[in-house]
Scaffold this motif. Structure first.
Motif, PDB file in Angstrom:
ATOM      1  N   ILE A  32       0.846  -1.173   0.000  1.00  0.00           N
ATOM      2  CA  ILE A  32       0.000   0.000   0.000  1.00  0.00           C
ATOM      3  C   ILE A  32       0.890   1.234   0.000  1.00  0.00           C
ATOM      4  N   ILE A  33       0.636   2.141  -0.918  1.00  0.00           N
ATOM      5  CA  ILE A  33       1.417   3.365  -0.999  1.00  0.00           C
ATOM      6  C   ILE A  33       0.606   4.476  -0.359  1.00  0.00           C
ATOM      7  N   LYS A  34       1.222   5.167   0.613  1.00  0.00           N
ATOM      8  CA  LYS A  34       0.580   6.268   1.325  1.00  0.00           C
ATOM      9  C   LYS A  34       1.243   7.582   0.949  1.00  0.00           C
ATOM     10  N   THR A  35       0.519   8.668   1.179  1.00  0.00           N
ATOM     11  CA  THR A  35       1.096   9.986   0.938  1.00  0.00           C
ATOM     12  C   THR A  35       1.978  10.365   2.118  1.00  0.00           C
ATOM     13  N   GLN A  36       2.742  11.424   1.951  1.00  0.00           N
ATOM     14  CA  GLN A  36       3.652  11.862   3.011  1.00  0.00           C
ATOM     15  C   GLN A  36       2.899  12.228   4.283  1.00  0.00           C
ATOM     16  N   SER A  37       1.742  12.860   4.155  1.00  0.00           N
ATOM     17  CA  SER A  37       1.001  13.290   5.340  1.00  0.00           C
ATOM     18  C   SER A  37       0.378  12.116   6.093  1.00  0.00           C
ATOM     19  N   GLU A  38       0.182  10.978   5.446  1.00  0.00           N
ATOM     20  CA  GLU A  38      -0.392   9.797   6.095  1.00  0.00           C
ATOM     21  C   GLU A  38       0.655   8.969   6.842  1.00  0.00           C
ATOM     22  N   GLY A  57      11.579   4.783   9.640  1.00  0.00           N
ATOM     23  CA  GLY A  57      10.567   4.039   8.884  1.00  0.00           C
ATOM     24  C   GLY A  57       9.337   3.804   9.720  1.00  0.00           C
ATOM     25  N   GLU A  58       8.474   3.060   9.282  1.00  0.00           N
ATOM     26  CA  GLU A  58       8.412   2.299   8.055  1.00  0.00           C
ATOM     27  C   GLU A  58       7.716   3.122   6.994  1.00  0.00           C
ATOM     28  N   PHE A  59       8.253   3.077   5.792  1.00  0.00           N
ATOM     29  CA  PHE A  59       7.712   3.829   4.671  1.00  0.00           C
ATOM     30  C   PHE A  59       6.803   2.935   3.838  1.00  0.00           C
ATOM     31  N   PHE A  60       5.688   3.486   3.425  1.00  0.00           N
ATOM     32  CA  PHE A  60       4.787   2.840   2.463  1.00  0.00           C
ATOM     33  C   PHE A  60       4.796   3.752   1.243  1.00  0.00           C
ATOM     34  N   TYR A  61       5.864   3.631   0.489  1.00  0.00           N
ATOM     35  CA  TYR A  61       6.179   4.573  -0.571  1.00  0.00           C
ATOM     36  C   TYR A  61       6.784   3.790  -1.724  1.00  0.00           C
ATOM     37  N   GLY A  62       6.786   4.347  -2.917  1.00  0.00           N
ATOM     38  CA  GLY A  62       7.376   3.690  -4.067  1.00  0.00           C
ATOM     39  C   GLY A  62       8.876   3.494  -3.899  1.00  0.00           C
ATOM     40  N   GLY A  86      11.464  -1.178   3.477  1.00  0.00           N
ATOM     41  CA  GLY A  86      10.686  -0.008   3.844  1.00  0.00           C
ATOM     42  C   GLY A  86      11.312   0.860   4.915  1.00  0.00           C
ATOM     43  N   PHE A  87      12.524   0.562   5.319  1.00  0.00           N
ATOM     44  CA  PHE A  87      13.235   1.363   6.308  1.00  0.00           C
ATOM     45  C   PHE A  87      14.467   1.985   5.666  1.00  0.00           C
TER      46      PHE A  87
END
Length: 111
Positions: A32-38, A57-62, A86-87
């Motif tokens: 799941i890809i989230k925006t920076q604010s999420e 982290g953890e990042f949910f980003y491309g 994701g880290f």
């Protein structure tokens, strides 16, 4: 006496004719890809093989965008690092310096 050699040692009587097939390629996890604010990031300090590292982290980003962000922050901190699961990992203890850099980019941290 000579021992009789078996033809197939792994025969278990399984029937593959029921539409079941062996999966040869790894499962693709749909991340799941989230925006920076999420995002709600966490900063942690660890010692790996006796050397200090800072984890963010953890990042949910491309993946590509995450690597670009990591490169930009590494350059600001003048350190090395890696991207794993994701880290973002930075070599050294950068807990105090890292939060303002990410907040300037629009990322948010857990309270």
């Amino acid at each position: 006496m000579a021992q009789k050699r078996k033809e197939n040692l792994f025969e278990m009587g399984a029937n593959f004719g029921d539409g079941w097939s062996l999966q040869t390629e790894p499962k693709s996890e749909s991340k799941i890809i989230k925006t920076q604010s999420e995002h709600r990031l966490h900063v942690a300090f660890e010692k790996r093989r006796g050397k200090p590292v800072t984890l963010v982290g953890e990042f949910f980003y491309g993946e590509k965008s995450l690597k670009e962000l990591h490169k930009k922050i590494k350059k600001s901190l003048a350190c090395g690092g890696a991207v794993e699961d994701g880290f973002l990992i930075f070599q050294g203890d950068h807990r105090e310096k890292i939060k303002p850099l990410f907040e300037k980019e629009g990322w948010k941290f857990k309270s």
